[in-house]
Scaffold this active site. Sequence first.
Site, PDB file in Angstrom:
ATOM      1  N   VAL A  82       0.847  -1.193   0.000  1.00 40.65           N
ATOM      2  CA  VAL A  82       0.000   0.000   0.000  1.00 40.65           C
ATOM      3  C   VAL A  82       0.879   1.239   0.000  1.00 40.65           C
ATOM      4  O   VAL A  82       1.761   1.392   0.857  1.00 40.65           O
ATOM      5  CB  VAL A  82      -0.941   0.012   1.224  1.00 40.65           C
ATOM      6  CG1 VAL A  82      -1.793   1.281   1.232  1.00 40.65           C
ATOM      7  CG2 VAL A  82      -1.809  -1.236   1.244  1.00 40.65           C
ATOM      8  N   VAL A  84       1.017   5.637  -1.570  1.00 39.71           N
ATOM      9  CA  VAL A  84       0.508   6.752  -2.369  1.00 39.71           C
ATOM     10  C   VAL A  84       1.669   7.694  -2.642  1.00 39.71           C
ATOM     11  O   VAL A  84       2.446   8.025  -1.736  1.00 39.71           O
ATOM     12  CB  VAL A  84      -0.630   7.502  -1.656  1.00 39.71           C
ATOM     13  CG1 VAL A  84      -1.094   8.697  -2.491  1.00 39.71           C
ATOM     14  CG2 VAL A  84      -1.800   6.568  -1.371  1.00 39.71           C
ATOM     15  N   ARG A  91      -5.958  13.552  -1.797  1.00 41.65           N
ATOM     16  CA  ARG A  91      -6.895  13.510  -2.926  1.00 41.65           C
ATOM     17  C   ARG A  91      -7.801  12.285  -2.842  1.00 41.65           C
ATOM     18  O   ARG A  91      -8.457  11.922  -3.809  1.00 41.65           O
ATOM     19  CB  ARG A  91      -6.112  13.516  -4.247  1.00 41.65           C
ATOM     20  CG  ARG A  91      -5.343  14.813  -4.468  1.00 41.65           C
ATOM     21  CD  ARG A  91      -4.438  14.786  -5.695  1.00 41.65           C
ATOM     22  NE  ARG A  91      -5.188  14.627  -6.936  1.00 41.65           N
ATOM     23  CZ  ARG A  91      -4.624  14.681  -8.151  1.00 41.65           C
ATOM     24  NH1 ARG A  91      -3.312  14.910  -8.253  1.00 41.65           N
ATOM     25  NH2 ARG A  91      -5.339  14.518  -9.243  1.00 41.65           N
ATOM     26  N   GLY A  92      -7.798  11.625  -1.688  1.00 44.52           N
ATOM     27  CA  GLY A  92      -8.682  10.481  -1.491  1.00 44.52           C
ATOM     28  C   GLY A  92      -8.186   9.190  -2.111  1.00 44.52           C
ATOM     29  O   GLY A  92      -8.947   8.224  -2.210  1.00 44.52           O
ATOM     30  N   VAL A  93      -6.913   9.135  -2.519  1.00 39.45           N
ATOM     31  CA  VAL A  93      -6.397   7.945  -3.197  1.00 39.45           C
ATOM     32  C   VAL A  93      -6.400   6.745  -2.248  1.00 39.45           C
ATOM     33  O   VAL A  93      -6.871   5.652  -2.603  1.00 39.45           O
ATOM     34  CB  VAL A  93      -4.987   8.199  -3.758  1.00 39.45           C
ATOM     35  CG1 VAL A  93      -4.390   6.913  -4.324  1.00 39.45           C
ATOM     36  CG2 VAL A  93      -5.032   9.278  -4.836  1.00 39.45           C
ATOM     37  N   LEU A  94      -5.864   6.914  -1.045  1.00 37.37           N
ATOM     38  CA  LEU A  94      -5.804   5.794  -0.106  1.00 37.37           C
ATOM     39  C   LEU A  94      -7.200   5.319   0.276  1.00 37.37           C
ATOM     40  O   LEU A  94      -7.481   4.116   0.305  1.00 37.37           O
ATOM     41  CB  LEU A  94      -5.022   6.189   1.153  1.00 37.37           C
ATOM     42  CG  LEU A  94      -4.939   5.095   2.229  1.00 37.37           C
ATOM     43  CD1 LEU A  94      -4.225   3.863   1.685  1.00 37.37           C
ATOM     44  CD2 LEU A  94      -4.233   5.628   3.466  1.00 37.37           C
ATOM     45  N   THR A  95      -8.100   6.257   0.537  1.00 36.60           N
ATOM     46  CA  THR A  95      -9.464   5.868   0.914  1.00 36.60           C
ATOM     47  C   THR A  95     -10.135   5.090  -0.203  1.00 36.60           C
ATOM     48  O   THR A  95     -10.815   4.078   0.044  1.00 36.60           O
ATOM     49  CB  THR A  95     -10.286   7.119   1.267  1.00 36.60           C
ATOM     50  OG1 THR A  95      -9.683   7.776   2.392  1.00 36.60           O
ATOM     51  CG2 THR A  95     -11.719   6.739   1.628  1.00 36.60           C
ATOM     52  N   SER A 118       3.318   0.191   8.264  1.00 33.32           N
ATOM     53  CA  SER A 118       4.489   1.052   8.361  1.00 33.32           C
ATOM     54  C   SER A 118       4.187   2.256   9.243  1.00 33.32           C
ATOM     55  O   SER A 118       5.078   2.793   9.909  1.00 33.32           O
ATOM     56  CB  SER A 118       4.920   1.513   6.971  1.00 33.32           C
ATOM     57  OG  SER A 118       3.848   2.151   6.302  1.00 33.32           O
ATOM     58  N   TYR A 123      -4.321   3.127   9.693  1.00 33.85           N
ATOM     59  CA  TYR A 123      -5.306   2.110   9.346  1.00 33.85           C
ATOM     60  C   TYR A 123      -6.470   1.969  10.326  1.00 33.85           C
ATOM     61  O   TYR A 123      -7.443   1.303  10.020  1.00 33.85           O
ATOM     62  CB  TYR A 123      -4.601   0.762   9.158  1.00 33.85           C
ATOM     63  CG  TYR A 123      -3.689   0.786   7.953  1.00 33.85           C
ATOM     64  CD1 TYR A 123      -4.199   0.631   6.669  1.00 33.85           C
ATOM     65  CD2 TYR A 123      -2.327   1.025   8.094  1.00 33.85           C
ATOM     66  CE1 TYR A 123      -3.379   0.691   5.556  1.00 33.85           C
ATOM     67  CE2 TYR A 123      -1.492   1.088   6.992  1.00 33.85           C
ATOM     68  CZ  TYR A 123      -2.027   0.922   5.721  1.00 33.85           C
ATOM     69  OH  TYR A 123      -1.210   0.991   4.634  1.00 33.85           O
ATOM     70  N   PHE A 411       4.874  -9.421   5.421  1.00 33.90           N
ATOM     71  CA  PHE A 411       4.382  -9.649   4.064  1.00 33.90           C
ATOM     72  C   PHE A 411       4.083  -8.305   3.393  1.00 33.90           C
ATOM     73  O   PHE A 411       3.394  -8.208   2.459  1.00 33.90           O
ATOM     74  CB  PHE A 411       3.155 -10.565   4.048  1.00 33.90           C
ATOM     75  CG  PHE A 411       2.022 -10.106   4.946  1.00 33.90           C
ATOM     76  CD1 PHE A 411       1.047  -9.260   4.453  1.00 33.90           C
ATOM     77  CD2 PHE A 411       1.937 -10.529   6.258  1.00 33.90           C
ATOM     78  CE1 PHE A 411       0.001  -8.835   5.266  1.00 33.90           C
ATOM     79  CE2 PHE A 411       0.884 -10.117   7.079  1.00 33.90           C
ATOM     80  CZ  PHE A 411      -0.073  -9.281   6.587  1.00 33.90           C
TER      81      PHE A 411
END
Length: 411
Positions: A82, A84, A91-95, A118, A123, A411
Site C-alpha cells: 500500500v 501513495v 486527494r482520497g487515493v488511499l481511501t 508502516s 489504518y 508480508f
Amino acid sequence: MALEMRELQADEWDVWYDHLELAFGGVPESPAERKLYKSLTETERSLGVWDGENCVGSAGAFSFRLSVPGGALVPAAGVTMVGVSPTHRRRGVLTSLMRRQLDDVRAGGEPIAVLTASDPAIYGRFGYGTAAYAMTVDIDTTRVALSVPPGTDDVRLRLVDPLKALADCERVYAELVTRRPGMPARQPGWERLGLLDPAAMREGASPLKCVVAEGPDGEVVGYARYRVKADWEQSGSDGKVRVQQVEALDPAAYAALWRYFFDIDLTWRVQAYGRPVDDPVLHLVSDIRRTQARQRDALHVRLVDLPAALEARAYGTPLDVVIQVEDAFCPWNEGRWRLAADAGGRVACTRTDAPAELELPVRELGSAYLGGVTLTSLAAAGRVRELRPAAVAEVSRAFAGDVSPWLPHGF
C-alpha cells in the site's frame, strides 16, 4: 487528467513496484527480494491508481489462511504493498483503494483482512485494530545464563545448509501453525522468504546460517536461522548473534537451540527479532533485566464479514451476549449481533433486536479477535462501553487465548 484505478496487469508490475519503492523512501530492494515478491504478487488482487502513465497509488493482497483461537485456519486477505505518491496526497487515493479492496475481500468470501503497518495511525480509521505484538530481545550472554529443561542434553544439533534443510524446517513450521493464533499457513512460494539473504540485509553480518535440532530418532524437531556479526574493540571480541527464526516442537529442542546461540565463540550478545511477547526464552534466562525486551505492534486485523469471522474461532468459556458494533466504513457489519458459544464448541453469530450488553467499534473487535488484547483493557481505555454489569469481563474471558498471537514474518 482524471485518476484511474484498475487491476494490475502482469506487464505493469515493474512500474507499479517502482512506485511502491518510491513511496517507502526510494531505496531499491535487492534483485533477490524484488524477484521473490514479483513471483508472489497476485496481480488479480493488486490495484494501481494511475495518472496517465504514472502509477501514483497501489494496494495488493495475498491469499492467506490464518490460524485463529481454536486452531482453525481462516481465509484472510494479507493486505500489502500500500502506498501513495507524495505528489497525490490529500486527494482520497488511499481511501478509494481501501474502499475497493475491502469490497473485493468481502465479495471473495474472506472473513478477515490483516496487515502490518508502516504507520499504525493510518489504518485505524479503516477498521483495522492492533491484534498481535512482536518482541525484540537483546541478551547479554556474559551476565545471563540459561536454565534448560530435562532432555536438553539429548537433543542433537547440526549446522546445515539453509536451502537443504528447507523441507525439514517447513514441516516443523507447519506443525506449529495451529498452536498459536496469527500464524499464516505457508502457501507455495512463501517458504523462500526465510531464505532471503542479500548482502544489504546482513548489515555487515555473516551469510545466513541454519542449525537444526534432532530428537532421539533423528527426526528434525526444531530449527534456527541466524547470522553472526563479528566485531572487535580494543578489549577484545564484540560479536553478536542475530537470530532470524527459532522454532521447535518441544521444550528441550527449543532450549537446546537457545543454548547453542549462547555458546557461539567470540560473541557476547544474542539479539532476536519479531518474537512472540510470551516467548518461552523469557523463562529460560537467569536475569530478565539483562534480557532487554521491547515490543511493538505487528499484526492488525480487520473483520470484513463479522458473523463469519466470529463463528470461525473458538472461545475459552461458554458465551451468550448481544454486542452493538460500530462500523461506518463497512456498514454491513454495523448493528446488534448475538454471539453464542456453547461448551461443545458450537458458535453462532446472528443479527438481533435484543438490547445490547456491550458496545464497541469494529476496530476494537479486531484487536480482541486473536485473543491477545483483552476487552477489559480496551474498556479501561474507554474503547468499549459496558451496557450490562459484568458483560465486559464475561466476554473478555471468552475471547482471551492461552498463548499470545504472533505473526512470524512480514508480508
